[in-house]
Design an enzyme around this catalytic site. Structure first.
Site, PDB file in Angstrom:
ATOM      1  N   LYS A 289     -11.317 -33.885  54.425  1.00  0.00           N
ATOM      2  CA  LYS A 289     -12.111 -33.451  55.582  1.00  0.00           C
ATOM      3  C   LYS A 289     -13.357 -32.751  55.048  1.00  0.00           C
ATOM      4  O   LYS A 289     -13.253 -31.810  54.254  1.00  0.00           O
ATOM      5  CB  LYS A 289     -11.291 -32.498  56.440  1.00  0.00           C
ATOM      6  CG  LYS A 289     -11.858 -32.231  57.829  1.00  0.00           C
ATOM      7  CD  LYS A 289     -11.724 -33.463  58.740  1.00  0.00           C
ATOM      8  CE  LYS A 289     -12.086 -33.121  60.178  1.00  0.00           C
ATOM      9  NZ  LYS A 289     -11.070 -32.263  60.817  1.00  0.00           N
ATOM     10  N   HIS A 290     -14.527 -33.222  55.444  1.00  0.00           N
ATOM     11  CA  HIS A 290     -15.795 -32.647  54.993  1.00  0.00           C
ATOM     12  C   HIS A 290     -15.874 -32.586  53.466  1.00  0.00           C
ATOM     13  O   HIS A 290     -16.255 -31.573  52.884  1.00  0.00           O
ATOM     14  CB  HIS A 290     -16.023 -31.274  55.612  1.00  0.00           C
ATOM     15  CG  HIS A 290     -16.119 -31.310  57.111  1.00  0.00           C
ATOM     16  ND1 HIS A 290     -17.069 -32.044  57.771  1.00  0.00           N
ATOM     17  CD2 HIS A 290     -15.362 -30.718  58.071  1.00  0.00           C
ATOM     18  CE1 HIS A 290     -16.915 -31.900  59.073  1.00  0.00           C
ATOM     19  NE2 HIS A 290     -15.880 -31.110  59.287  1.00  0.00           N
ATOM     20  N   ASN A 432     -15.929 -22.196  44.937  1.00  0.00           N
ATOM     21  CA  ASN A 432     -14.801 -21.881  44.064  1.00  0.00           C
ATOM     22  C   ASN A 432     -13.538 -22.533  44.610  1.00  0.00           C
ATOM     23  O   ASN A 432     -13.259 -22.420  45.798  1.00  0.00           O
ATOM     24  CB  ASN A 432     -14.595 -20.375  43.979  1.00  0.00           C
ATOM     25  CG  ASN A 432     -15.670 -19.674  43.142  1.00  0.00           C
ATOM     26  OD1 ASN A 432     -15.951 -20.090  42.039  1.00  0.00           O
ATOM     27  ND2 ASN A 432     -16.228 -18.594  43.690  1.00  0.00           N
ATOM     28  N   HIS A 538     -20.263 -28.526  43.248  1.00  0.00           N
ATOM     29  CA  HIS A 538     -21.079 -27.845  44.254  1.00  0.00           C
ATOM     30  C   HIS A 538     -21.538 -28.816  45.340  1.00  0.00           C
ATOM     31  O   HIS A 538     -21.498 -30.009  45.151  1.00  0.00           O
ATOM     32  CB  HIS A 538     -22.303 -27.205  43.591  1.00  0.00           C
ATOM     33  CG  HIS A 538     -21.927 -26.062  42.693  1.00  0.00           C
ATOM     34  ND1 HIS A 538     -21.738 -26.226  41.344  1.00  0.00           N
ATOM     35  CD2 HIS A 538     -21.682 -24.762  42.967  1.00  0.00           C
ATOM     36  CE1 HIS A 538     -21.410 -25.063  40.814  1.00  0.00           C
ATOM     37  NE2 HIS A 538     -21.369 -24.157  41.775  1.00  0.00           N
TER      38      HIS A 538
END
Length: 538
Positions: A289-290, A432, A538
């Protein structure tokens, strides 16, 4: 020094009386050539293209008739001649150019049809160095660029998909092509040669192990125009590079509506993650998801793996992407469709599974024919204002790492298996990243937080929520292991994992306070393993 412009206005309509055709991809060639000839256009051609046209019974003139010079050097030199390039580059509204064309018997060419040697295909097929170099086209790009530059008078066609549009335009304009149409063809032509040169320069950098070439170019072909980008006010398109890595760009869509920008991004993340799991060892399922996993698991069957993955975070799984590492069977498909799912991606899908999914007409089903190799090299690019960040793919695999036990207690065999599982998943979680795992399944995931201790706490909180939803007396983090994508800068993140019930930890190590973190682990009887490799994402 820039060449000054004579500012000669381009005509709107240019009659097409002569066309030069020289194509590697002969898709639709004969029908197109026949239609051009039927419109009274003289055809000039080269080599195999001329033979294909002539064999179809269509009148065609060999390019050597224009140049007065035969093709030489196995066809390497055939169109690189003033009679060809003068015909393409001559500015017909310029008296000096027109006089030069008359003086040298240069006959104007109004339409050029060129597609290039299949460099990308030969490279993708694993051709050797000599074969790849031989498929670097020279004359083709020269003609394409010359024609595109002189679009004031010449129309350049580089894609067989445009043949129909050219014929329609000729019919609408009674045998002429408009300036606006010629400009659009020229723009596409320059984009094609740019992508072609990008592929060549990228291959050379790879072949010569040049990590940071002085100039870096990327190219791709438009596959789909998206309805919108990440948000409805953003425009987006999907371009494919030709890389043969199994995944969303190379998959076949068996059913469902068009993929959105977010679907493609999330599906890529899902399939790259599930590719970490060897299908010969176990069935694996990843729910995304995302672009973050909300559940990942291994089991003996895809159905069992899916149910274990779903149990990690059933709330977030709603509207997610499901990736599997084996042929999708009907049992797994029946479970997956019980929860609203946007996309399922698999190496293959059985006919029975396809029938199950067919009942959900908007659910997209993609099959790829294989899994991405997590160890394969590759390049990744990210745009920033005014530039690109380019790096090699993160192809470190936990099975290949030198794992070092740093605590007094070593992990048990079962803990070590779960630690490796968790670290595979953590590689694909936004930093993180904290991943709790137990019995080959994630039981809590914390992603994208600004501090590692927050990721630890969020993952534990989600595990509590999942336990309450399932009616369990305690969360599955009790007796779990935990993976961190990067080192613990302080002991607090580790202590949060201990509080959640973790008994073993895997992390890269390398913090100035490693000794403090190790001491905290020893104080609580926790086993800890260092990998020496981190997985920031990231």
């Amino acid at each position: 020094m820039a060449v000054p412009s004579k500012n000669i206005p381009a005509p709107d309509l240019v009659p097409v009386r002569r066309a030069l055709l020289s194509v590697s991809d002969k898709t639709g060639l004969v029908d197109f050539a026949r239609a051009l000839a039927g419109a009274g256009i003289e055809l000039v051609s080269t080599g195999g293209t001329a033979k294909a046209i002539a064999d179809a019974g269509i009148a065609v003139r060999d390019v050597s008739d224009l140049t007065g010079f035969p093709e030489i050097m196995d066809g390497r030199v055939k169109t690189l001649h003033p009679s060809v390039h003068g015909a393409l580059l001559g500015v017909r509204g310029d008296p000096d150019h027109a006089e030069a064309m008359r003086a040298h018997d240069i006959e104007p060419i109004d339409l050029v049809v060129v597609n290039l040697y299949p460099f990308e295909a030969v490279r993708a097929a694993g051709g050797d160095y000599a074969a790849i170099v031989e498929n670097i086209d020279i004359g083709g790009p020269a003609m394409v660029r010359a024609s595109a530059k002189n679009h004031a008078y010449v129309a350049i066609v580089t894609d067989p998909e445009d043949y129909g549009a050219v014929l329609n335009a000729l019919e609408m304009n009674l045998g002429s092509l408009s300036l606006d149409f010629r400009k659009k063809l020229a723009a596409k032509a320059f984009a094609r040669t740019a992508a072609y040169d990008a592929a060549i320069s990228g291959w050379f950098a790879e072949a010569l192990a040049i990590e940071h070439p002085a100039w870096r170019a990327f190219g791709g072909k438009l596959e789909n125009v998206m309805r919108y980008g990440e948000n409805p006010h953003q425009q987006a398109g999907f371009y494919v590079t030709g890389e043969r890595r199994p995944g969303v760009a190379t998959a076949r869509q068996l059913q469902g509506k068009q993929l959105s920008y977010n679907n493609i991004n999330d599906t890529d993340a899902a399939f790259e993650l599930v590719g970490e799991f060897d299908p010969a060892r176990a069935a694996a399922v990843a729910i995304i998801k995302h672009a973050n996993p909300c559940g990942v698991a291994e089991a003996g069957t895809l159905k069992d793996a899916y149910l274990k993955a779903l149990a990690c975070d059933p709330v977030s799984a709603f509207g997610g992407i499901v990736a599997v590492n084996r042929l999708l069977d009907a049992e797994a498909a029946e479970e997956i469709v019980k929860t609203f799912t946007e996309v399922i991606i698999a190496p293959e899908a059985s006919a029975e599974a396809q029938a199950v999914i067919a009942a959900k007409k908007n659910l997209r089903l993609l099959v790829t024919g294989g899994l991405p190799d997590p160890r394969a090299a590759g390049m990744l690019a990210k745009s920033v204002a005014g530039g690109l960040l380019v790096q090699s793919r993160d192809n470190a695999v936990v099975d290949d790492l030198d794992l070092k036990v740093v605590t007094k207690r070593a992990p048990s065999e079962a803990e070590m298996a779960d630690l490796k599982f968790a670290f595979r998943v953590a590689k694909h979680v936004k930093s993180n990243a904290i991943v709790y795992a137990r019995d080959g399944a994630t039981v809590g995931i914390g992603a994208g937080q600004m501090s590692r201790v927050d990721s630890s706490r969020i993952a534990a909180r989600k595990a509590l929520d999942a336990a309450e939803a399932a009616g369990n007396a305690e969360p599955l983090t009790k007796g779990s292991v935990v993976a961190s994508d990067a080192f613990f800068p302080f002991a607090d993140g580790l202590l949060a994992a201990v509080e959640a019930g973790a008994t073993a930890v895997v992390q890269p190590g390398g913090s100035m306070r490693d000794e403090d973190v190790i001491a905290a682990a020893d104080a609580h009887g926790i086993a800890m393993v260092f990998t020496g490799v981190r997985h920031f994402r990231h």
